[in-house]
Structures are given as C-alpha cells and as structure tokens.
Design a protein around this motif. Structure first.
Motif, PDB file in Angstrom:
ATOM      1  N   GLY A 177       0.786  -1.287  -0.057  1.00 58.57           N
ATOM      2  CA  GLY A 177      -0.154   0.166  -0.204  1.00 58.57           C
ATOM      3  C   GLY A 177       0.767   1.401   0.091  1.00 58.57           C
ATOM      4  O   GLY A 177       0.234   2.287  -0.142  1.00 58.57           O
ATOM      5  N   PHE A 178       2.039   1.235   0.182  1.00 58.20           N
ATOM      6  CA  PHE A 178       3.021   2.366   0.086  1.00 58.20           C
ATOM      7  C   PHE A 178       4.409   2.047  -0.253  1.00 58.20           C
ATOM      8  O   PHE A 178       4.543   0.962  -0.577  1.00 58.20           O
ATOM      9  CB  PHE A 178       3.149   2.806   1.793  1.00 58.20           C
ATOM     10  CG  PHE A 178       3.828   1.790   2.572  1.00 58.20           C
ATOM     11  CD1 PHE A 178       5.340   1.867   2.819  1.00 58.20           C
ATOM     12  CD2 PHE A 178       3.314   0.810   3.101  1.00 58.20           C
ATOM     13  CE1 PHE A 178       6.046   1.084   3.461  1.00 58.20           C
ATOM     14  CE2 PHE A 178       3.997  -0.272   3.762  1.00 58.20           C
ATOM     15  CZ  PHE A 178       5.470   0.021   4.121  1.00 58.20           C
TER      16      PHE A 178
ATOM     17  N   GLU B 190       3.325   9.072   2.312  1.00 58.19           N
ATOM     18  CA  GLU B 190       1.880   9.578   1.812  1.00 58.19           C
ATOM     19  C   GLU B 190       1.791   9.846   0.436  1.00 58.19           C
ATOM     20  O   GLU B 190       0.856   9.306  -0.156  1.00 58.19           O
ATOM     21  CB  GLU B 190       1.393  10.802   2.672  1.00 58.19           C
ATOM     22  CG  GLU B 190       1.277  10.523   4.440  1.00 58.19           C
ATOM     23  CD  GLU B 190       1.123  11.738   5.155  1.00 58.19           C
ATOM     24  OE1 GLU B 190       0.727  12.750   4.459  1.00 58.19           O
ATOM     25  OE2 GLU B 190       1.270  11.804   6.170  1.00 58.19           O
ATOM     26  N   GLN B 191       2.826  10.627  -0.204  1.00 56.79           N
ATOM     27  CA  GLN B 191       2.694  10.756  -1.565  1.00 56.79           C
ATOM     28  C   GLN B 191       2.753   9.617  -2.580  1.00 56.79           C
ATOM     29  O   GLN B 191       2.147   9.603  -3.483  1.00 56.79           O
ATOM     30  CB  GLN B 191       3.818  11.627  -1.753  1.00 56.79           C
ATOM     31  CG  GLN B 191       3.585  13.391  -1.301  1.00 56.79           C
ATOM     32  CD  GLN B 191       4.691  14.347  -1.635  1.00 56.79           C
ATOM     33  OE1 GLN B 191       5.905  13.809  -1.776  1.00 56.79           O
ATOM     34  NE2 GLN B 191       4.565  15.386  -1.439  1.00 56.79           N
TER      35      GLN B 191
ATOM     36  N   GLY C  46      -3.293   8.593   3.561  1.00 61.90           N
ATOM     37  CA  GLY C  46      -3.269  10.183   3.344  1.00 61.90           C
ATOM     38  C   GLY C  46      -3.130  10.717   4.998  1.00 61.90           C
ATOM     39  O   GLY C  46      -4.042  10.445   5.789  1.00 61.90           O
ATOM     40  N   ASN C  47      -2.359  11.546   5.215  1.00 60.88           N
ATOM     41  CA  ASN C  47      -2.300  12.341   6.400  1.00 60.88           C
ATOM     42  C   ASN C  47      -1.646  11.512   7.650  1.00 60.88           C
ATOM     43  O   ASN C  47      -2.214  11.975   8.653  1.00 60.88           O
ATOM     44  CB  ASN C  47      -3.323  13.272   6.420  1.00 60.88           C
ATOM     45  CG  ASN C  47      -3.574  14.625   5.508  1.00 60.88           C
ATOM     46  OD1 ASN C  47      -2.482  14.950   5.211  1.00 60.88           O
ATOM     47  ND2 ASN C  47      -4.921  14.250   5.114  1.00 60.88           N
TER      48      ASN C  47
ATOM     49  N   ARG D  76      -5.811   4.042  11.932  1.00 58.74           N
ATOM     50  CA  ARG D  76      -5.278   3.332  10.893  1.00 58.74           C
ATOM     51  C   ARG D  76      -3.911   2.538  10.959  1.00 58.74           C
ATOM     52  O   ARG D  76      -3.710   1.825  10.414  1.00 58.74           O
ATOM     53  CB  ARG D  76      -5.256   4.317   9.937  1.00 58.74           C
ATOM     54  CG  ARG D  76      -6.642   5.060   9.191  1.00 58.74           C
ATOM     55  CD  ARG D  76      -6.329   5.891   8.056  1.00 58.74           C
ATOM     56  NE  ARG D  76      -5.790   7.144   8.577  1.00 58.74           N
ATOM     57  CZ  ARG D  76      -5.608   8.197   7.872  1.00 58.74           C
ATOM     58  NH1 ARG D  76      -5.304   7.943   6.297  1.00 58.74           N
ATOM     59  NH2 ARG D  76      -4.949   9.191   8.182  1.00 58.74           N
ATOM     60  N   MET D  77      -3.209   3.370  11.831  1.00 61.52           N
ATOM     61  CA  MET D  77      -1.783   2.907  12.321  1.00 61.52           C
ATOM     62  C   MET D  77      -1.908   1.520  12.964  1.00 61.52           C
ATOM     63  O   MET D  77      -1.337   0.641  12.413  1.00 61.52           O
ATOM     64  CB  MET D  77      -0.880   3.890  12.867  1.00 61.52           C
ATOM     65  CG  MET D  77      -0.598   5.178  12.392  1.00 61.52           C
ATOM     66  SD  MET D  77       0.336   6.351  13.810  1.00 61.52           S
ATOM     67  CE  MET D  77       0.604   7.425  12.728  1.00 61.52           C
ATOM     68  N   ASN D  78      -2.714   1.698  13.822  1.00 63.67           N
ATOM     69  CA  ASN D  78      -2.745   0.232  14.617  1.00 63.67           C
ATOM     70  C   ASN D  78      -3.412  -0.874  13.658  1.00 63.67           C
ATOM     71  O   ASN D  78      -2.944  -1.840  13.973  1.00 63.67           O
ATOM     72  CB  ASN D  78      -4.059   0.639  15.886  1.00 63.67           C
ATOM     73  CG  ASN D  78      -4.002  -0.112  16.936  1.00 63.67           C
ATOM     74  OD1 ASN D  78      -3.058  -1.166  16.994  1.00 63.67           O
ATOM     75  ND2 ASN D  78      -4.762   0.029  17.672  1.00 63.67           N
ATOM     76  N   MET D  79      -4.255  -0.593  12.726  1.00 64.62           N
ATOM     77  CA  MET D  79      -4.787  -1.710  11.792  1.00 64.62           C
ATOM     78  C   MET D  79      -3.695  -2.093  10.968  1.00 64.62           C
ATOM     79  O   MET D  79      -3.186  -3.524  10.761  1.00 64.62           O
ATOM     80  CB  MET D  79      -5.807  -0.974  10.869  1.00 64.62           C
ATOM     81  CG  MET D  79      -7.068  -0.746  11.424  1.00 64.62           C
ATOM     82  SD  MET D  79      -7.972  -2.060  11.695  1.00 64.62           S
ATOM     83  CE  MET D  79      -9.081  -1.696  12.841  1.00 64.62           C
TER      84      MET D  79
END
Length: 520
Positions: A86-87, A123-124, A136-137, A266-269
């Motif tokens: 995803g990143f 993020e970008q 995002g963010n 979201r981080m925790n997920m």
C-alpha cells in the motif's frame, strides 16, 4: 517465548517514551513515539518485502542504490510494493538509514529536514492508488518543527536522534509471520498513555477487559465473521479485539470524528497486519454524517462518548436510522441515537454490543419512548449487563452493556446480569479480572440464573415495569443486615461502664498521690 518477547518489547518501548516525558504533555509525546514506531514498522516491512522480491537477482534492497539499473528497479519495486503493502519507501528513506545519518561520525547530525521529507513521501507514494485514503495524512500529528521538542533546531534534532537511535536497536521480528507481538505492544502503549493521561487521552481507548467482553458477546457461536463495525472506533482496539475471538474477520469498518485518533486507528490496523484492502476507517461525525450508511455488518461493537451532545435536527426524522421510532434522542444525550444508528447498520444475522451510561436503562421522555419501541415493537434487546463503577479512564460512573440482535433465539425474555460487584480494586481504578469476564460470558451464553447475579425476565414483566430496565428491578441485590442482639449489646455496655469506673478510680488515686486536681 512470544509472551516474554512481548513483555521485553513493551518495556523497551515505554523506556523510549520516557525519553520524551517531561518535555511535553502525554498526548503530545504519544503522537511522536507512536508515529516513530509506525515509521520504523513501515520501513522494516518495505525492506523485508523488497529483499524477498530481489532475492532471485542476488540483490538486497540497499544495494539497489547506485546499481546501473537503479531507476528501473525502483520503478518495478514501487509498483509491486504499492499493490502488496500500500506504500513505498526508497532505500535511502528507510528508518535505519535516516538514523545512521543522524549518528554518523559519533555526533548528532541534522536530519529533521530529511525525516520530514520521508514522512511526506510515504503519503505521496500512495496518491492515485487504492491505498491513498488509508495512508493520507497519517503523519500529520508528527510536527518536527514544534517548540515542544526543544528551543533550538539543534535541541529538537538531538532529542529526535536519541529517540530514533533507541528504536533502531529494537528488533521488531516481523519475519515471524505468526507473531503479532509488535501490534500488541503498540496497543499496550496506547493503553498506557490512556491510563496515564486522564480523560483526554482515555477518550479514544476502551480498557482491554471491557473490549474482551464486547468482543466475546458478538462472537458467541461463530468462528469467523464477514464484517465487524465500530461507529466510534477510536484507536481501533475494539475492532482488533473482535478479531482475536474468531479465526477470521473478512473486513473491518469504523468511523472516528477526532483526526488524531483516526490516524492512530489506521496505524493500529496496519501494525496488526490488517491489509489496507480489508479495512475502511472514515474520519467524520457518525451521527451527523454516517459514512457506511448502506452497509450492514455481522458484528457491531462500540463504546460511544457517554451522553454526548448532537444536533437532534428535525431533518433526521426522515432518516431511516431514526424515522421508525417517531422520536429522536435529546440533543443533550446522544446515547440512544448511537443505539439507533447501530441497529440500522446491523445485519439480520448479526449481534451488537454497546457500552452506555446507566441512565439509558431508566430515563424517560424521548429516551423512554425509544427504549419501549426497541423492546415492544422490534424485540431486539437480548441482554442488559451492569458493569462496576470506575472501570473507564477519566470517568467513575457505573456503566452497562446492551446486547441487541434482530433475530433472537429467546424472543420471549431478556437476560439481566448484575456484574457491578465483581471486580478487583487496583490503585484508584476498578479492574475486571479474567474470572469476572468469564462469569459474564458464561451467564450470557447459557442464560443462566444465579441469585443476586443474573435473571431471565419475561417481556410481560418488563412491560409491567413500563419498560424501565433498571437492573435492581429484575436482579435482587438486597443484602439483609445482620440482626442485632440488643441484650448482648446492653451487657457489653454494662461491662464497659464498670471498666470505666475502675479506670476513673485509678486516675483519682494517682492525682491524690501527686497532689493535683482530678480531670473530672
């Protein structure tokens, strides 16, 4: 071994967090420490995945930089990583590389600029892709220019380098795919910050023992869930707790109004290795602007803010979540608005469990009307569970759990459990022990009746009480006082009086010997 490893990791992480303690408020240093742990996690995931992809070529990820085909290799790796993880991060952007630059030559070199660019680039790298919304963010709360880190840029840099260096020494053991030690340790830190920082930090966190009860209630008789939803998901710990009770959860859904806590969720997920395609967390006000309106969920859990304010706009009378009831929850207390919202989102084969203040059981006016409609017309209420006071961070009020189902196995009655006296006092907080939790779950599963603890009440009895659900109406918790033997007490008083007389005589004798007046 995992338990030992987890404990060691928790201690290491908390020690690092303490590096920032004293420099800033708990809420602030929480954002930094959790943000840096997450950055290291992403770096480690990227490095492991890239090394796996490059293995047939006899290359490591760090060897790509300076390679004749560097540009082509990075392009290919980015495409693969975006789909899989995803990143994307370049080799020079890895946590270990940034930390190494900060410590080069045995002195603190300036890395704040580089670090800021890396976090932005993470993020970008997702822009225009399926994972854009999930990343995002994410690092928006990690302000590297904040004066809270130090007065001068050098002071800020020194503190950040120190924290990164400590973190760099920790092995997250991500190659062990069966281990969720880091995710659990991350959640441990979230809990530590919540318990140590009072109401403000505690708002986004449900104590683990309460999470365990809610998760077990909605998974009774199930080995896997198609979906789980939390309309006030906070840091996501409740959603993740449900996943521990079954073999598999298909998809995780949640909504959270606070942007900082939304990032944390979201981080925790991701830290618990939930793939970005399997979770959908939104940042919005659930009651005013629901983001999953047309979806239905097999399991719903929630610990909404107690008696929160909401608009209660008359326009909501045409909203399917509220229109059937003919009444809206008062603007000063949104508790039943959350219940109505959750009922709307609940699938026909689903179960929902929600923690609420005791007032929802007996308050009148619109709330009484909604409560009656849920029981009399819908017959969705399956159980009412009273919890001890003072088990939540930041509030000492007693709370209850409502369990609702659209298709109940016991449609003629409602189970009442009074677990308010079953707990252990730890310092200033009351804590539910494992045996207390097991007792609640077993009573719910088997609908057992136990004197002064649990009782099954027929709907006709509840109707005769005007749909008042106050637990003492159904579970008799009255403790008779011990009978007093008046004659025995009278004899004790006589003996005491005789003793007093003897003592007085002794004192008079001493006073006479000393030639002073008696005190009586």
């Amino acid at each position: 071994m995992a338990a030992e490893q987890k404990q060691k990791l928790e201690q290491q992480l908390w020690n690092i967090a303490n590096t920032l303690r004293g420099k800033m408020d708990a809420d602030d240093f929480r954002d930094y420490i959790l943000g840096f742990i997450f950055y290291k996690y992403l770096s480690t995931k990227m490095d492991l995945y890239a090394n796996e992809v490059l293995k047939p070529d006899g290359l490591t990820f760090k060897e790509v930089e300076g390679h004749p085909d560097e540009t082509l290799l990075l392009q290919e790796l980015k495409l693969l990583a975006i789909d899989k993880l995803g990143f994307f991060l370049e080799p020079s952007e890895l946590f270990s590389e940034i930390t190494k630059r900060g410590n080069a030559g045995g002195k603190n070199n300036f890395i704040l600029g580089d670090l800021s660019k890396v976090l932005t680039h993470i993020e970008q790298s997702t822009m225009g892709t399926e994972s854009e919304e999930d990343f995002g963010n994410l690092f928006s709360d990690l302000d590297l220019t904040s004066h809270k880190l130090g007065k001068s840029e050098a002071d800020k840099n020194e503190l950040i380098v120190r924290v990164l260096t400590h973190l760099d020494e920790i092995d997250f053991d991500l190659e062990n795919t069966d281990s969720d030690v880091l995710g659990d340790a991350y959640e441990y830190l979230i809990g530590k910050f919540a318990s140590g920082a009072g109401k403000k930090a505690g708002e986004f966190y449900t104590p683990q023992q309460v999470s365990s009860i809610l998760a077990q209630l909605v998974t009774v008789g199930k080995e896997q869930l198609k979906s789980v939803y939390d309309p006030t998901c906070g840091s996501g710990s409740l959603l993740l707790r449900v996943a521990k009770e079954v073999k598999k959860v298909g998809e995780f859904y949640g909504q959270e109004m606070n942007p900082t806590t939304y990032n944390l969720c979201r981080m925790n997920m991701i830290m618990h290795d939930v793939h970005y395609k399997r979770f959908d967390i939104k940042n919005e006000d659930t009651l005013e602007r629901p983001q999953h309106y047309d979806l239905r969920f097999e399991a719903i859990v929630a610990n909404p803010p107690f008696s929160a304010k909401w608009s209660a706009s008359p326009l909501f009378m045409s909203d399917d979540r509220f229109s059937d009831y003919g009444k809206l929850a008062p603007s000063s207390k949104a508790d039943f608005a959350f219940v109505q919202h959750m009922v709307h989102q609940l699938d026909d084969n689903g179960t929902m469990a929600v923690v609420l203040p005791h007032g929802v059981l007996f308050r009148g006016a619109a709330e009484g009307y909604i409560r009656e409609y849920l029981i009399k017309e819908k017959n969705y209420l399956d159980a009412v569970i009273g919890l001890p006071a003072n088990i939540f961070y930041g509030t000492s009020i007693p709370t209850c759990i409502l369990v609702l189902k659209k298709k109940r196995q016991n449609p003629k009655d409602i189970l009442f459990i009074d677990a308010s006296q079953n707990y252990e006092k730890v310092k200033t907080q009351n804590v539910l022990r494992s045996e207390d939790i097991d007792k609640i779950i077993n009573a719910y599963k088997n609908r057992t009746e136990e004197e002064k603890y649990s009782r099954v009440a027929l709907l006709s009895e509840i109707a005769s009480n005007d749909y008042n659900l106050n637990i003492p109406r159904y579970v008799d918790t009255f403790e008779a006082e011990e009978s007093i033997d008046i004659n025995a007490i009278a004899n004790e008083i006589k003996v005491l009086n005789a003793t007093i007389e003897e003592t007085d005589k002794t004192i008079v004798g001493f006073c006479n010997e000393l030639g002073i007046e008696t005190p009586f």
